[in-house]
Structure formats: C-alpha cells, structure tokens
Scaffold this motif. Structure first.
Motif, PDB file in Angstrom:
ATOM      1  N   LEU A  26       0.811  -1.214   0.000  1.00 41.32           N
ATOM      2  CA  LEU A  26       0.000   0.000   0.000  1.00 41.32           C
ATOM      3  C   LEU A  26       0.845   1.266   0.000  1.00 41.32           C
ATOM      4  O   LEU A  26       0.329   2.361  -0.256  1.00 41.32           O
ATOM      5  CB  LEU A  26      -0.938  -0.001   1.214  1.00 41.32           C
ATOM      6  N   SER A  30      -0.222   1.709  -5.571  1.00 40.94           N
ATOM      7  CA  SER A  30      -1.354   1.602  -4.654  1.00 40.94           C
ATOM      8  C   SER A  30      -2.429   2.625  -5.011  1.00 40.94           C
ATOM      9  O   SER A  30      -2.113   3.755  -5.403  1.00 40.94           O
ATOM     10  CB  SER A  30      -0.890   1.812  -3.223  1.00 40.94           C
ATOM     11  N   ILE A  35      -8.431  -4.941  -0.701  1.00 40.72           N
ATOM     12  CA  ILE A  35      -7.519  -5.060   0.434  1.00 40.72           C
ATOM     13  C   ILE A  35      -7.757  -6.380   1.170  1.00 40.72           C
ATOM     14  O   ILE A  35      -6.808  -7.061   1.562  1.00 40.72           O
ATOM     15  CB  ILE A  35      -7.692  -3.853   1.376  1.00 40.72           C
TER      16      ILE A  35
END
Length: 887
Positions: free
Chosen positions: A615, A620, A672
């Motif tokens: 991330l 990301s 995620i």
C-alpha cells in the motif's frame, strides 16, 4: 459319371484342343492383373492388426487418435562421453533445423531441446517467454549454466533430454497426408547424415517397419541364392521318382513354381476387382497363397505325368470346396459366439486366393503341362526290358507309428505355445530395435507408457485441481520412470505469473493461463484444444508388471478425491518420495494439521507488514499514513468486531482526499481484504513448508521441491473448492493391453485353426460323400495344424501376429496331399514340394530379424507336418530310372 467329373474332363479336353488359345487368354489376364495389382489400396497403419471389437482396444486407439500419440516419430541421440557437449548440442540443433525445413516433404514439426520454448524470469522478476536454449554454450561456464537451467525446468528433463543430460530426443510429427514410412525413411537419412558424434536410435512403427525391410533387402544377395539353392536342391533329390528326363523334370518344376508365383499376381488383381484392400498384417497371405498354389500345381503335374488327360476332378473339387468353406466362415464369423481374429479378413483373402489359383490352374498350368507326355508314374515305374518291375515302397509300420506319436505329442504341446506381442518379445536385444529399446531403458527409464485419460471441464478449477492432485500422487508413487501431465505446465505458469505452483482458484485466472497455451504444439499430446480431456503419460520401467502399475494408478485416483488436509498430507509424502526422502511417519500429517488448525480469518502480522509495503508503493490506489494503516490492520486482524473496513476507509483523510466515487470504498475494501487473505495464506504456507523442510536434507530441498510443497500448503489452506461438473478417468496403455491381447489372440488362433480344419473337413466330405474318409482328413488336418505350434512351444520359437497365420497352411497342405484315391497314384513332386519349400523358408533365418525368421520357420514346419501326416496315403518317393536310362 458325376457332373463334377464331366466338367473337369470337359475342361481337360478343351485344354488339349485349344491350349494355345487358353495360354493366350492366361497371358492376357496376367497382364491385366499386373496392371491392376499395383493400384490395390494398402494400409501401413501399424495398429491395423489390433481387434477393434474389444472395448479396451477401441478406447486405447481412440485416445491415441485424439492426442496424436501414435503419429509421433521419435529420434534418440546419445552423447558418447560428456553431457551437453558442444559438438553434440550443435549436431542436435542442426538436425532439428533441417527436419523443420522438410515441411514440404512431410514433416509438420520437429521439437527438441534446442527449439523448445519456456518462461523464465530475469533479475528484476519480469517474465520472458523464449527458447530454453537461446544460444549454444561456447565455454564451460556457459555449459554449466545451461545444465542448471535445463534441470530447473519441470517439463524438459525426462521428455526431451535424459535426466543425466546424456541423451536427447527429437519428436517428429509427420504429415498424415504423406506415407509415414517414406517420411520415416527421409528422417533417417537426414539424421544419419548430420548426427556428428551422437549415436542415433529410431523409435516408432514406421521406423521399425523400415528396419525390418532394410535388413531383408541387405541380406538379399545371400538370401536369394540360398533360397533358390535349397528349394531346387531338395526338389532335384525328391523328383527323381518322376520317371522323366532332366529336361522334362526341369520344365515341370519351372511350370509349377513359375505359375505359383504368377498366381500371386492373379490374387492381387482379383482383390482389386472385389474392392478388397491389404494391410501390413495381410501381406503374409502372399505366402499362404503361394504354398497352396505350389502344392496344387504339383498335384496337377503328378497327375499329368501319370497319364491323366484332365486335371484330377477330386482335387479340383476339394480345392473349390475348401475355398468356398473359408468364404462362408469369413461371412459367418461375426455371427459366431466367439470371433475368429485370423479368419476375419484372412479367410476372405484366402478364398479369393483359391479362386485365383484354380483359375490360373485351368487356363495356364494344365495347358502348359499338356506339352509333356505321360511317364506312367503310377504305382509301378515304366517297365524296362530285362528288368523286374519295382513296387511302390510305403513307410514301414514303425515309421508311421513313430511319426504319429511325435505329431500327437507336438499337438499336445501346442496348447503351451505363447503368443508374443510386445516389442521386447518380438525382437532380440542384439538387433536395431532391441538396441533402441535398450537406449530408452538406459537413458529414459523405459520405452512403454501407461496413459490416463481425464475427461471433464478442464476450465473448471475444481476439475483441474483434482487432476493436479492425481498427478502429484502418481509422480510420488515411485512406480514410474517419468510422469507427464498438463497440470505440471499449468502449475509452472501459475508459479511465474501468480506466485504459486498450483491451479488458480477462479476461472478467470485459470482461463488466462489457458490463453497463454493456445496454439502451443508442445501441449497437444497432453490436453485437447477444447480443454475437455487431458492425458497423463506415465513411462513404464522395464520389467514392471502392468497389472501392479494399474493398481497404483487406480489407488491414486481414489486418493485424489480428497481435497482436504489428509489429501494434502498424502501429496506432501508423495513429493518427498519423488525427491528420494524418507520422512518420519506422520510428519506431513502433523504439519498440515497445524497449518489448517489456525483461523484463516485472522491476518498474521507478517502478512500485514507485506500489505503495508504494497500500500506504500506508487501502484497503490491510495497511500495511507502509518496511523491510518493501523486502523486498517486492526479491522483485518479482528474481523467481525467494530467497524467494517469500508467505514474505516471512508473515515481516513488520505482516502477522503481522493474525492472518489461512492462505490470506491467497497471496491477498495474488497481488494484489500482479498490481498490480505492471499498474503496471509502465503505467509502461513511458507512457515508450514519451512517446518516440513526441516526434515528434508538440504541437498534435496531444491527450489522446485519448495515451490511444489508451497502450492500443496496453499491448497490445504484454501480448503475444498466448489464442486465442478466432475471428471472421469480411464487407465489404459499398450502394456495394459498386451496380456489381454495375447490371451485373446492365443485363443483366437486355435479357433481360427479349428475353422480351417473344419473347412478342410467339409471339403473332404464334398469330394468323398462318405463318413470315414472325411474323418481321416479331419484327424490329419488337426494334427498338421497343431504340431507346428507344439514344436514352436518346445523350441522356444513361440508365435507372433505375423507368423500365426502360417500354421493355417498345415491343414490345407494335409488335405491337398491326401485327397484322391488312396494307393492308385504316386505323387513324387507333391511329396517333394513341402520339404523343399520348408528348406527354402528356413533360409529366412539369414535375415537375423526374429519376426521374419518366425514366419519362415513356422511356414516350413506347417508344410512338413502337412507332409508327415499323409505318409500312409502317398508313400515315400522311390527313385525310378529315367527313360533315357531305361533305353
């Protein structure tokens, strides 16, 4: 006078009055037959002799047809000293290029180590598709690097190169529109011209057929004079009882032998007229027709020299009835409770052969023989002034009894004869085929394969995962020298594209891998283009019992049904056995139990650290701060408690700054969660594999072993997949069929022999119309058929598919030599012909090719046994003085 005798005498009178016209007609028909014979359709299919009526055989042939397994021509090349030598690799690359350039002449493709493609990562981890051997090594360092690269590949060692890197294979796919024997001959020429220091071996049906043909042709300078010398020499000794001069005997023998050879042309011409084709297994019918023609024409000659003015009516009727009976058996064969494998086509071919032989006998042989005057070879020799008339001498009772005892003993032993079917039994280790088999045994662990067909929707991850489990279990069984499966290719691609050696969990990912394989000719032998069937190719080590190997595969099929922890533990144990490691009992089960006991929902700290790194990368969708990631991590570590991940994302300032569409929080949250679950599984799988590897010696814990173990661990974490449409398995292969076919063909040979004996018996009934003579013919025919098999069994010669039909001539020979009024006519030429032909057939031993030797010896044995069972009827020829001597 019966109608049969009237017809025969009418033909005899026609032969005397119009023999010139008949001979012209015979010459014209012979010319027509010579024109038509070359156009007869022939099939070089090496499987044409297999009984497709058996479901197992039909299933095996259909499977190989779908995957093109029987179309391949395999060239083996062996290094003389070191592995992957530069001269050897250069020769291999050159041969591969030259074979690929022969597309116009029948070579569709040629695949070897030097032109096979693979996927390799570079130092940055980027994947590249290209040649496994992009350039040939020129230094020892480059060669060592190539060795490591080849051995690290999952598909090439064991298939295109031996695991010791001392031997290579070139897989040549011929054009099905071309004659595969011609293509094989072309490949041999190219390989022999450019193999350099390598030793060449050729494997495949067309190669083997060419080897046999070449060996016979190479021996022709010795074979032809030896064949002719033995035939004419024995005939010269045996025909002294003809009571004729040398020139007369020579003319008669030349007429009989020449017309017997010409009858083959007539036979082929008639086959063309009737629309019958020939296969490789039918070519032996030539020898059977030749033997029948020679014996029948010899009887014609004996009758003519005895003063007959027309062909013997009883003999003609017997021959016609015998051919008709064979035709009836051929037509009625499919209706019988048990099939007649050697009389299905061969019966029809022999029936046509009898017609051709009789036709030429009336139109050509008898008119030619009328040019020879009678020599009064009856029971008595021609009287000589001042000499007593010698009587015909028959064998003594002791000789006849001894011959009968030997024939009966041999007939009993006939039921112990073995029908050999595999290449190892058909050829010896000293010939070219045996040397090729020894090469495959030495370098690749065997030449035979078991095949496992897996039918189902292979685009379904659950179905392909089942096949993947099966492949692992079979590989780890240690029963096979090599295992080829499409799941190895899919796992290899998945490892490089998805990070794990396993079947992807979703259809989309799996279809991506299938897309990469579209149009790849290298996987054609493993999976169909429609992805609805796969084939596992299992190399069988020499000497292994096929039944035991089938049991191993069937057990693996049952075990592959289990996708749970116990199934994963079995796969780990199999993987260890594949690497030659003996793990402590229960160790794999203990590792898998610990792995699956943890809650899959809670994300591990190590996985969260990996997620944090991803991330934070430029790729990301947003860059959370450290505090913001802690909020995300807290939700992932304790799902189901507190706020949802979507609510957490909406509350983060960095996410709010994106001014994203309303659906983004849900989409990013799913991304995620999925990525966190994947990383969590990889971390847990890595730890489990590290724990499992602690009991594996470091020199065996290779990169490939670790990757495959990691894939198994990930399968255990993922748990059972959604059930697919199911998959069905079929275990087959030539080694599986050999015992079945040997038993079937063994019993079929005796049924076919019984059919021929029945045909001879019925023909004897037609000409005798009494009970006793046909029974005598029946006994003689049965002994003449069984005795050669008994001798083959006792001597270890045995029989194969090519030579089995040779024993069918024994009963026919016994019938041709025994029919006719007993004790009224001596038959010196007919008596001499069987041993003469047998001696000539024995000359085939000089070819050194065991199948050809078997054909010659069994045909000779059948003819000799047919002669021995008729000793009482025809007597032993006694030399008589020639007319010149009598004068």
């Amino acid at each position: 006078m019966s109608w049969r005798m009237a017809v025969v005498r009418g033909v005899g009178g026609l032969s005397r009055r119009w023999r010139a016209l008949l001979l012209i007609a015979a010459a014209i028909l012979s010319g027509v037959a010579m024109v038509e014979a070359p156009s007869i359709e022939t099939s070089a299919d090496p499987t044409a002799y297999l009984p497709r009526s058996r479901p197992e055989v039909a299933a095996w042939l259909d499977l190989n047809e779908r995957f093109g397994a029987l179309d391949l021509l395999i060239v083996g090349l062996e290094e003389p000293e070191e592995p992957l030598s530069p001269p050897g690799l250069e020769a291999l690359a050159g041969l591969t290029r030259r074979l690929e350039d022969l597309k116009a002449r029948g070579v569709l493709s040629a695949r070897s180590l030097t032109n096979v493609d693979t996927v390799t990562p570079d130092e940055a981890g980027t994947l590249h598709a290209g040649r496994l051997v992009p350039t040939l090594p020129s230094t020892p360092e480059e060669r060592d690097a190539l060795m490591q690269r080849v051995l690290a590949d999952t598909q090439v060692p064991g298939s295109l190169v031996s695991r010791d890197l001392r031997a290579y294979l070139i897989l040549v796919r011929p054009d099905p529109r071309k004659d595969n024997r011609e293509v094989a001959r072309l490949v041999e020429d190219v390989v022999e011209a450019g193999r350099g220091p390598l030793t060449a071996h050729f494997f495949g049906g067309p190669f083997i057929a060419n080897v046999v043909t070449r060996k016979v042709y190479d021996r022709l300078p010795w074979l032809v004079p030896l064949f002719a010398g033995l035939l004419l020499g024995v005939l010269a000794l045996g025909t002294r009882g003809l009571g004729a001069g040398v020139r007369t005997r020579a003319f008669v023998v030349a007429t009989v032998l020449g017309c017997a050879g010409l009858s083959l042309v007539w036979w082929l011409g008639l086959l063309r007229v009737f629309g019958l084709s020939l296969t490789m297994s039918d070519v032996n019918g030539l020898l059977l027709v030749l033997a029948v023609a020679t014996l029948l024409y010899a009887r014609f000659a004996d009758a003519r020299l005895s003063g007959a003015t027309s062909p013997p009516g009883v003999l003609v009727a017997f021959s016609a009835a015998c051919g008709l009976a064979l035709a009836v058996l051929c037509v009625a064969g499919p209706l019988l409770p048990a099939p007649l494998p050697f009389l299905g086509r061969m019966g029809a071919l022999l029936a046509v052969g009898f017609a051709a032989v009789l036709g030429l006998g009336f139109l050509g042989v008898w008119p030619l023989l009328t040019y020879v005057g009678p020599t009064t070879v009856g029971l008595l020799h021609p009287p000589t002034p001042g000499r007593d008339i010698p009587e015909s001498r028959a064998p003594s009772r002791a000789v006849r009894l001894g011959a009968l005892v030997l024939l009966v003993a041999a007939s009993i032993a006939a039921f112990q004869v073995r029908f050999v079917f595999g290449l190892r039994d058909l050829f010896t280790r000293s010939d070219d085929v045996g040397a090729t088999l020894a090469f495959f045994d030495r370098r690749f662990g065997g030449s035979d394969f078991l095949q496992v067909s897996a039918r189902g929707d292979l685009r379904d991850p659950a179905v392909l995962a089942r096949l993947h489990r099966l492949s692992d279990l079979i590989e780890g069984s240690g029963a096979f020298a090599d295992v080829r499966s499409i799941t190895q290719v899919v796992g290899f691609l998945a490892q490089h594209f998805g990070g794990a050696f396993r079947v992807p969990d979703d259809r989309e990912s799996l279809n991506t891998l299938w897309f990469l394989l579209d149009g790849n000719d290298d996987v054609r032998a493993l999976v169909t283009p429609a992805r609805d069937e796969a084939m596992l190719a299992l190399r069988v080590p020499p000497g292994r019992d096929p039944g035991e190997l089938v049991a191993v595969v069937e057990e693996a099929v049952r075990d592959s049904e289990d996708p749970g922890p116990s199934g994963a533990a079995r796969r780990l144990d199999a993987l260890a056995r594949l690497a030659g490691v003996n793990l402590p009992p229960g160790w794999s089960t203990e590792v898998v139990t610990r792995l699956t006991a943890a809650s899959p929902a809670a994300v591990d700290d190590e996985a969260l650290a990996l997620l944090r790194r991803e991330l934070s990368s430029p790729e990301s969708p947003f860059l959370p701060t450290a505090d913001e990631f802690e909020a995300i991590a807290g939700t992932l570590k304790d799902p189901g408690h507190g706020r949802s991940l979507e609510d957490v994302l909406r509350s983060l300032p960095s996410f709010q700054a994106l001014d994203a569409p309303p659906d983004w929080p849900g989409r990013i949250a799913r991304m995620i969660r999925d990525r966190a679950a994947t990383l969590n599984a990889e971390v847990r799988a890595g730890r489990a594999v590290d724990q499992w590897r602690s009991r594996v010696p470091s020199d065996r814990a290779t990169e490939a072993l670790t990757a495959r173990a990691r894939g198994i661990a990930l399968d255990a974490i993922a748990g059972p997949r959604a059930p697919g449409a199911g998959v069905s398995f079929l275990v087959t292969g030539f080694p599986v069929l050999v015992p079945v076919l040997e038993r079937d063909l063994w019993s079929g040979l005796f049924r076919a022999l019984a059919g021929v004996v029945t045909a001879v018996f019925l023909a004897g009934w037609v000409v005798a119309r009494r009970v006793r003579p046909p029974v005598a013919v029946l006994v003689r025919a049965a002994l003449a058929g069984l005795a050669p098999l008994g001798i083959a069994s006792v001597t270890g010669l045995q029989v194969d598919f090519g030579s089995a039909t040779m024993v069918l001539v024994g009963p026919v020979a016994a019938g041709l030599l025994s029919v006719g009024p007993a004790g009224t006519q001596r038959r010196p030429l007919a008596q001499a012909m069987p041993p003469a032909l047998a001696a000539a057939c024995a000359s085939l031993a000089v070819t050194g090719v065991l199948p050809v030797v078997r054909i010659g010896l069994l045909l000779g044995l059948a003819l000799v046994c047919g002669r021995l069972v008729t000793l009482r009827e025809t007597g032993v020829p006694e030399p008589a003085p020639a007319p010149e001597e009598a004068a």
